[in-house]
Design a protein around this motif. Structure first.
Motif, PDB file in Angstrom:
ATOM      1  N   THR A 144       0.859  -1.184   0.000  1.00 48.69           N
ATOM      2  CA  THR A 144       0.000   0.000   0.000  1.00 48.69           C
ATOM      3  C   THR A 144       0.893   1.231   0.000  1.00 48.69           C
ATOM      4  OG1 THR A 144      -0.158  -0.057   2.405  1.00 48.69           O
ATOM      5  CG2 THR A 144      -1.888  -1.156   1.189  1.00 48.69           C
ATOM      6  N   THR A 145       0.984   1.882  -1.140  1.00 48.57           N
ATOM      7  CA  THR A 145       1.854   3.046  -1.287  1.00 48.57           C
ATOM      8  C   THR A 145       1.101   4.161  -2.009  1.00 48.57           C
ATOM      9  OG1 THR A 145       2.716   2.196  -3.383  1.00 48.57           O
ATOM     10  CG2 THR A 145       3.927   1.610  -1.394  1.00 48.57           C
ATOM     11  N   ASN A 146       1.700   5.349  -1.983  1.00 49.21           N
ATOM     12  CA  ASN A 146       1.090   6.531  -2.612  1.00 49.21           C
ATOM     13  C   ASN A 146      -0.293   6.785  -2.022  1.00 49.21           C
ATOM     14  OD1 ASN A 146       3.321   6.818  -4.338  1.00 49.21           O
ATOM     15  ND2 ASN A 146       2.410   5.428  -5.831  1.00 49.21           N
ATOM     16  N   LEU A 147      -0.313   7.128  -0.745  1.00 50.61           N
ATOM     17  CA  LEU A 147      -1.553   7.292   0.005  1.00 50.61           C
ATOM     18  C   LEU A 147      -1.710   8.756   0.421  1.00 50.61           C
ATOM     19  CD1 LEU A 147      -0.852   4.213   2.275  1.00 50.61           C
ATOM     20  CD2 LEU A 147      -2.351   4.249   0.263  1.00 50.61           C
ATOM     21  N   VAL A 148      -2.880   9.316   0.193  1.00 53.93           N
ATOM     22  CA  VAL A 148      -3.163  10.703   0.568  1.00 53.93           C
ATOM     23  C   VAL A 148      -4.418  10.731   1.431  1.00 53.93           C
ATOM     24  CG1 VAL A 148      -3.760  13.015  -0.264  1.00 53.93           C
ATOM     25  CG2 VAL A 148      -2.111  11.609  -1.533  1.00 53.93           C
ATOM     26  N   VAL A 149      -4.314  11.328   2.606  1.00 52.38           N
ATOM     27  CA  VAL A 149      -5.461  11.561   3.492  1.00 52.38           C
ATOM     28  C   VAL A 149      -5.502  13.069   3.695  1.00 52.38           C
ATOM     29  CG1 VAL A 149      -6.534  11.041   5.708  1.00 52.38           C
ATOM     30  CG2 VAL A 149      -5.068   9.327   4.599  1.00 52.38           C
ATOM     31  N   ARG A 150      -6.495  13.739   3.080  1.00 51.37           N
ATOM     32  CA  ARG A 150      -6.478  15.203   3.042  1.00 51.37           C
ATOM     33  C   ARG A 150      -7.818  15.782   3.497  1.00 51.37           C
ATOM     34  NH1 ARG A 150      -4.785  16.119  -2.164  1.00 51.37           N
ATOM     35  NH2 ARG A 150      -2.650  16.491  -1.490  1.00 51.37           N
ATOM     36  N   ASN A 151      -7.748  16.769   4.391  1.00 48.71           N
ATOM     37  CA  ASN A 151      -8.922  17.537   4.831  1.00 48.71           C
ATOM     38  C   ASN A 151     -10.030  16.639   5.373  1.00 48.71           C
ATOM     39  OD1 ASN A 151      -7.584  19.869   3.964  1.00 48.71           O
ATOM     40  ND2 ASN A 151      -8.500  19.759   1.935  1.00 48.71           N
ATOM     41  N   CYS A 152      -9.651  15.628   6.132  1.00 48.58           N
ATOM     42  CA  CYS A 152     -10.632  14.717   6.725  1.00 48.58           C
ATOM     43  C   CYS A 152     -10.845  15.041   8.199  1.00 48.58           C
ATOM     44  CB  CYS A 152     -10.167  13.267   6.574  1.00 48.58           C
ATOM     45  SG  CYS A 152     -10.122  12.692   4.853  1.00 48.58           S
ATOM     46  N   LEU A 153     -12.021  14.688   8.701  1.00 53.67           N
ATOM     47  CA  LEU A 153     -12.361  14.859  10.112  1.00 53.67           C
ATOM     48  C   LEU A 153     -12.430  13.489  10.767  1.00 53.67           C
ATOM     49  CD1 LEU A 153     -13.454  16.392  12.628  1.00 53.67           C
ATOM     50  CD2 LEU A 153     -15.742  16.149  11.612  1.00 53.67           C
ATOM     51  N   PHE A 154     -11.715  13.343  11.889  1.00 49.94           N
ATOM     52  CA  PHE A 154     -11.736  12.120  12.689  1.00 49.94           C
ATOM     53  C   PHE A 154     -12.293  12.489  14.053  1.00 49.94           C
ATOM     54  CE2 PHE A 154      -8.418  11.731   9.538  1.00 49.94           C
ATOM     55  CZ  PHE A 154      -8.598  10.466   9.030  1.00 49.94           C
ATOM     56  N   ASP A 155     -13.529  12.103  14.317  1.00 53.12           N
ATOM     57  CA  ASP A 155     -14.223  12.526  15.537  1.00 53.12           C
ATOM     58  C   ASP A 155     -14.760  11.309  16.274  1.00 53.12           C
ATOM     59  OD1 ASP A 155     -15.528  13.997  17.478  1.00 53.12           O
ATOM     60  OD2 ASP A 155     -17.232  14.496  16.197  1.00 53.12           O
ATOM     61  N   ASP A 156     -14.310  11.127  17.512  1.00 51.03           N
ATOM     62  CA  ASP A 156     -14.814  10.049  18.368  1.00 51.03           C
ATOM     63  C   ASP A 156     -14.575   8.679  17.721  1.00 51.03           C
ATOM     64  OD1 ASP A 156     -15.906   9.094  20.716  1.00 51.03           O
ATOM     65  OD2 ASP A 156     -17.972   9.216  19.998  1.00 51.03           O
ATOM     66  N   VAL A 157     -13.344   8.427  17.295  1.00 55.01           N
ATOM     67  CA  VAL A 157     -13.007   7.147  16.679  1.00 55.01           C
ATOM     68  C   VAL A 157     -12.389   6.211  17.713  1.00 55.01           C
ATOM     69  CG1 VAL A 157     -12.736   8.164  14.396  1.00 55.01           C
ATOM     70  CG2 VAL A 157     -10.752   7.980  15.886  1.00 55.01           C
ATOM     71  N   ASN A 158     -12.211   4.955  17.323  1.00 54.48           N
ATOM     72  CA  ASN A 158     -11.676   3.930  18.242  1.00 54.48           C
ATOM     73  C   ASN A 158     -12.536   3.810  19.501  1.00 54.48           C
ATOM     74  OD1 ASN A 158      -9.578   3.366  16.516  1.00 54.48           O
ATOM     75  ND2 ASN A 158      -8.083   4.596  17.604  1.00 54.48           N
ATOM     76  N   VAL A 159     -13.824   3.696  19.312  1.00 59.04           N
ATOM     77  CA  VAL A 159     -14.750   3.672  20.440  1.00 59.04           C
ATOM     78  C   VAL A 159     -14.489   2.486  21.364  1.00 59.04           C
ATOM     79  CG1 VAL A 159     -17.192   3.463  21.073  1.00 59.04           C
ATOM     80  CG2 VAL A 159     -16.521   4.943  19.175  1.00 59.04           C
ATOM     81  N   CYS A 160     -14.232   1.302  20.814  1.00 55.26           N
ATOM     82  CA  CYS A 160     -14.049   0.105  21.646  1.00 55.26           C
ATOM     83  C   CYS A 160     -12.612  -0.097  22.114  1.00 55.26           C
ATOM     84  CB  CYS A 160     -14.512  -1.140  20.890  1.00 55.26           C
ATOM     85  SG  CYS A 160     -16.303  -1.221  20.737  1.00 55.26           S
TER      86      CYS A 160
END
Length: 201
Positions: free
Chosen positions: A86-102
């Motif tokens: 898994t290469t050439n990965l872009v994560v842009r302008n994302c919102l991560f809210d209340d993740v990993n609940v468990c």
């Protein structure tokens, strides 16, 4: 091609060389995805991606059971293989809210190469999973664990992101909102903004 429960190849396979000997036909790879303005909400366990040339843009991750994004290659001897790197990965302008609940102490975004316990493969190229990963302009709200966990990764850039620390973050202050770089190589962090207090979204 696939005929019923048989997979027919159009070229001769090289001779078997023991454990960890894998043969891929890249024609059947799942690469070049662009997710834009998507909402991943109330998801089960974690959101796995085993492809290259992936862009996640303006997406929202909210109340994910486990890690919001996990870039993974998973090999099971005599069973299946998921991913060809898994290469050439872009994560842009994302919102991560209340993740990993468990499992709140897990990273929000992570990389992994999963191998059977009895495989002795030696060192794995750190860029095989998470090579050329860019995380840019994202907002991480109240993480209890790291925002980025990189057991693998190379040429990683974490740029101009915001981390809002709140009540969950205070339960694990030494790790919450951190970036776990080791043992990845060439990881750059710049322009990170940290603030206190979870807001309403």
């Amino acid at each position: 091609e696939v005929r019923g429960d048989r997979y027919l190849v159009d070229t001769d396979l090289p001779p078997q060389r023991g454990a960890c000997f894998l043969v891929w036909n890249r024609t059947y790879g799942s690469d070049r995805f662009h997710f834009k303005d998507c909402v991943f909400e109330d998801t089960g366990w974690r959101d796995l991606f085993s492809c290259s040339d992936l862009t996640m843009e303006n997406c929202t991750f909210r109340r994910t059971t486990g890690m919001a994004l996990r870039f993974v290659v998973d090999y099971r001897a005599d069973r299946w293989c998921e991913g060809m790197g898994t290469t050439n990965l872009v994560v842009r302008n994302c919102l991560f809210d209340d993740v990993n609940v468990c499992v709140p102490k897990l990273p929000v975004i992570s990389t992994a190469c999963v191998l059977p316990d009895d495989w002795r493969v030696g060192s794995i190229d750190p860029g095989f999973v998470g090579g050329r990963l860019l995380v840019e302009g994202c907002r991480f709200v109240d993480p209890e664990g790291p925002v980025l966990g990189l057991p693998l990764g190379k040429d990683v850039v974490f740029r101009n992101n915001e981390i809002v620390l709140g009540q969950r973050s205070s339960r694990n202050p030494s790790v919450a909102g951190s970036i776990q770089k080791d043992p990845s190589v060439d990881v750059t962090e710049t322009g990170t903004r940290r603030s206190e207090g979870k807001e309403s979204f």
